[in-house]
Enzyme design. Structure first.
Site, PDB file in Angstrom:
ATOM      1  N   GLU A 284       0.888  -1.084  -0.036  1.00  0.00           N
ATOM      2  CA  GLU A 284       0.134  -0.044  -0.175  1.00  0.00           C
ATOM      3  C   GLU A 284       0.915   1.271   0.153  1.00  0.00           C
ATOM      4  OE1 GLU A 284      -3.060   2.166   2.930  1.00  0.00           O
ATOM      5  OE2 GLU A 284      -1.736   0.820   3.745  1.00  0.00           O
ATOM      6  N   LYS A 349      -9.719   3.226  -3.194  1.00  0.00           N
ATOM      7  CA  LYS A 349     -10.198   2.547  -1.801  1.00  0.00           C
ATOM      8  C   LYS A 349     -11.591   3.370  -1.397  1.00  0.00           C
ATOM      9  CE  LYS A 349      -8.887   1.867   3.011  1.00  0.00           C
ATOM     10  NZ  LYS A 349      -7.706   2.238   3.935  1.00  0.00           N
ATOM     11  N   CYS A 404      -5.705  -2.161   2.959  1.00  0.00           N
ATOM     12  CA  CYS A 404      -5.520  -1.868   4.491  1.00  0.00           C
ATOM     13  C   CYS A 404      -6.368  -2.604   5.020  1.00  0.00           C
ATOM     14  CB  CYS A 404      -5.342  -0.292   4.639  1.00  0.00           C
ATOM     15  SG  CYS A 404      -4.596  -0.101   6.678  1.00  0.00           S
TER      16      CYS A 404
END
Length: 528
Positions: A284, A349, A404
């Site tokens: 990430e 995201k 995440c």
């Protein structure tokens, strides 16, 4: 046992609060990396006894007493299970150390209102004997579901994770999911409370024996479900996971651009173990710059990749500014780069971390007015993507991408439309060092494989990077704090388990538990 039960139930004042905090804290030992399942009973059994002692005066007084016990229990559980969040405030200690108490104690204090609600809800249905176990299970399980959904949700260390770490016990998640495991974990953990006084000797042991029998049945189901042989691999796919183990405090500084790229490129160019990789995966937010606006770095990636190979990497990206704006919107993204240095795929995201990746606009203005800043070095923080779509990567089956902590949300990680064939999770847990945090994060992502019947490919900056098959078995793993690459085949997906197709089983069980608790409660209050 009678004396112990009465001492807990009748405790008052600071001793009662301390008992509740201690009982909650013990429960954190059932979570990763410890996985000590009996800690669940050592935590939930005294919680039932505390609720036994909350019948004080009027019903509102009783409910307030139950909620207070639940708050103290929850505060102990969350402090003991989430203390490692404080490590993030020490990465740039000169700017954020002042906020450490708010992270270590403030968040647990807020989260503790969920078990406070659960304890009060349980007390509404309370009755002597086995009925109170049903009431407690229902109240606390509902509060855990609410914690995972309200205010963007935070299902970290949901109680069902106590049963979601062992390869045999976790297979029940294929039927009932994480929240079904939570119902089972609470009922099993609370069952020893019936060993207290008020029942015959044989009656006291009925519930604990049934709980042990249920655990044995879960393990037997898991043993039956998991095949002895490894699952097959996807043809013509060879993954290379690169784990740079880059300290967070050195990572997001533009001056480190060349040093960081050199490290990534050197690690990724290591001679392969067996077949040459077809896909290289980086973690990430891998860069302290915008990859899509950095042609020199894209050219370096093109030089690294053999013909036909693709890089899948975390990378912040920015939209073009709108008229009148100085900068565009920023997104925490996964980008796919081909062997010519062209970005050919992207995922933004959806589920951002509150106060980590964004701050509500009013609070952001107050923070800036006070001369402070948020964690992310992004003006205004990241923007969430409005929808979750399939990530298309040439040479790979359809990908359910997660960045995440998106991977901790059961039932929310799959995109709309066609069913993907793997879960990709890129993350950066360097914020939390060598604490329980990265282990807890990996365990929760791993459980998604059992719920969805999909393999997991997880690449983390400092670890734990791994490939997990659709039964939750770890195929290959690089430990926390290691540096290097992991070359591994991609396991195939299996048919969608029951939990991935319907949540009716859990809803039905919850309604039955509520009904049984209600019937026991009505018998207690019925006139003679």
């Amino acid at each position: 046992m009678k004396i112990l039960t009465q001492r807990v139930a009748l405790a008052r004042g600071w001793r009662r609060g301390l008992l509740a905090v201690g009982a909650g804290a013990v429960g954190a030992l059932a979570m990763p990396p410890f996985g000590f399942v009996p800690a669940l009973a050592l935590s939930l059994t005294p919680a039932v006894w505390l609720l036994d002692g909350t019948a004080r005066g009027t019903r509102p007084q009783t409910l307030r007493a139950a909620a207070l016990d639940g708050w103290f229990w929850g505060f102990g559980y969350f402090v003991a299970g989430l203390w490692w969040l404080g490590a993030a405030f020490l990465v740039e200690a000169d700017q954020f150390a002042w906020a450490l108490p708010f992270g270590v104690f403030g968040l647990p204090a807020l989260l503790a209102f969920f078990p406070a609600f659960g304890f009060a809800a349980a007390r509404l249905l309370w009755s002597p004997g086995a009925g109170r176990i049903f009431a407690f299970t229902f109240g606390l399980a509902v509060s855990e579901w609410l914690r995972g959904h309200l205010f963007t949700g935070f299902p970290w260390n949901t109680l069902g994770m106590a049963l979601g770490q062992n390869i045999w016990l976790m297979q029940s998640a294929s039927l009932v999911g994480l929240y079904g495991l939570t119902v089972l974990a609470i009922g099993i953990g609370a069952s020893p409370a019936l060993l207290g006084p008020g029942r015959t000797r044989s009656g006291r042991w009925t519930a604990p024996i049934l709980a042990l029998g249920l655990l044995a049945a879960m393990a037997g189901f898991g043993f039956w479900r998991v095949p002895a042989a490894p699952v097959a691999s996807v043809a013509d796919v060879r993954l290379r996971l690169m784990q740079p183990n880059l300290p967070q405090d050195a990572k997001f500084h533009p001056g480190n651009r060349e040093v960081i790229m050199r490290r990534y490129l050197t690690l990724s160019a290591a001679p392969p173990e067996g077949k040459s990789p077809t896909h290289v995966i980086w973690p990430e937010s891998a860069f302290p710059f915008l990859l899509h606006r950095s042609p020199a770095q894209l050219n370096q990636i093109a030089t690294l990749l053999p013909p036909g190979t693709h890089l899948v990497t975390g990378a912040a990206r920015m939209d073009e500014p709108l008229p009148g704006e100085e900068v565009g919107k920023f997104f925490n993204a996964i980008q796919v780069v081909d062997d010519r240095g062209t970005i050919v795929g992207s995922y933004d995201k959806v589920h951002l971390v509150p106060f980590g990746e964004y701050v509500p606009k009013l609070l952001d203005a107050l923070i800036r007015a006070a001369g402070l800043r948020q964690f992310v070095h992004i003006p205004g923080g990241f923007e969430p993507s409005p929808r979750r779509g399939v990530l298309s990567v040439p040479g790979l089956p359809p990908v359910a991408a997660t960045i995440c902590y998106e991977a901790i949300f059961p039932g929310e990680i799959l995109p709309d439309g066609e069913r993907p064939q793997l879960i990709l999770n890129v993350t950066n847990d360097a914020w939390f060092g060598s604490t329980p945090g990265p282990y807890q994060h990996f365990a929760q992502a791993r459980l998604r494989t059992v719920e969805e019947g999909l393999p997991l490919v997880r690449d983390a900056n400092t670890g734990i990077s791994a490939v997990v098959d659709p039964y939750g078995r770890v195929v290959a793993r690089m430990e926390l704090g290691a540096e290097g690459v992991l070359d591994v085949d991609l396991p195939v997906a299996i048919a969608a388990p029951f939990a991935a197709r319907s949540n009716m089983f859990v809803l039905t069980v919850m309604l039955l538990i509520c009904l049984m608790a209600s019937m026991a409660h009505r018998r207690r209050v019925a006139p003679v």
